[in-house]
Design a protein around this motif. Structure first.
Motif, PDB file in Angstrom:
ATOM      1  N   HIS A 152      14.464 -26.799 -14.375  1.00 36.29           N
ATOM      2  CA  HIS A 152      13.355 -27.622 -13.895  1.00 36.29           C
ATOM      3  C   HIS A 152      13.349 -27.718 -12.370  1.00 36.29           C
ATOM      4  CE1 HIS A 152      10.183 -30.526 -13.722  1.00 36.29           C
ATOM      5  NE2 HIS A 152      10.959 -31.421 -13.133  1.00 36.29           N
ATOM      6  N   SER A 155       4.749 -25.255 -15.446  1.00 43.02           N
ATOM      7  CA  SER A 155       5.601 -26.423 -15.252  1.00 43.02           C
ATOM      8  C   SER A 155       4.755 -27.665 -15.023  1.00 43.02           C
ATOM      9  CB  SER A 155       6.517 -26.192 -14.034  1.00 43.02           C
ATOM     10  OG  SER A 155       7.493 -27.203 -13.950  1.00 43.02           O
ATOM     11  N   GLY A 214       9.612 -27.754 -17.860  1.00 39.25           N
ATOM     12  CA  GLY A 214       9.861 -29.184 -17.971  1.00 39.25           C
ATOM     13  C   GLY A 214       8.734 -30.089 -17.528  1.00 39.25           C
ATOM     14  N   GLY A 226      12.889 -31.260 -18.089  1.00 39.03           N
ATOM     15  CA  GLY A 226      12.597 -31.815 -16.774  1.00 39.03           C
ATOM     16  C   GLY A 226      13.148 -33.218 -16.638  1.00 39.03           C
TER      17      GLY A 226
END
Length: 181
Positions: A104, A7, A35, A71
């Motif tokens: 996210h 991430s 994200g 995200g």
């Protein structure tokens, strides 16, 4: 199936390259991105080697093996340059009798979970802090951030295989925590 979970790349070519290197070394089947791929966001400092165009090239090279959730720093314009879907609010997959809900973390998170059943797992990024937390009927897991870790955490990612989530340092690939379902 072996998954690598990462991430918050935030446009860092240096850490995206490290992530791609670890993905090859892990020999994972798929890369799940939670994200914040290209843009650093107004609340973050610029990450090392902030070069979103290079990140686009690296991610597109892996595109057939990536699945991704959007995200808060990802936008429709990012989808125009990436060759894999990035605009899904969440992804869901089953592992045994449990559901893993990947998001996210800016909408659904440990304090505002989606509808989950007993034993399910909520997998989020967003905070840039690795986490493993029991939240009553579900477990919250966070791989931390590839490029901009916070709260003195490592640049990190996770691997999931055969019911085991393992947190690893992206710089050396060494494991430092795990969670077994």
């Amino acid at each position: 199936m072996k998954l690598m979970i990462a991430s918050d790349i935030h446009g860092s070519a240096a850490f995206c390259a490290k992530m791609a290197e670890r993905f090859r070394e892990e020999d994972a089947d798929r890369l799940l991105l939670l994200g914040d791929l290209l843009y650093h966001g107004p609340r973050n400092d610029l990450p090392l080697e902030y070069e979103p165009k290079k990140v686009i090239e690296m991610l597109n090279a892996l595109g057939q093996r990536i699945f991704c959730v959007q995200g808060n720093c990802d936008a429709d314009v990012d989808q125009m340059v990436l060759k894999f879907p990035i605009c899904a609010e969440y992804a869901v997959f089953a592992t045994g009798s449990r559901l893993v809900y990947a998001s996210h973390g800016h909408i659904f998170n440990d304090e505002n979970p989606p509808p989950l059943c007993e034993g399910d797992i909520l997998l989020c990024g967003h905070t840039h802090v690795p986490a493993k937390k029991s939240c009553g009927n579900f477990t919250y897991l966070n791989p931390g951030s590839v490029s901009i870790p916070k709260e003195n955490s490592a640049h990190s990612y996770m691997v999931y295989e055969d019911g085991l989530f393992v947190w690893k340092n992206i710089l050396d690939g060494k494991a430092y925590d795990e969670f077994s379902i």
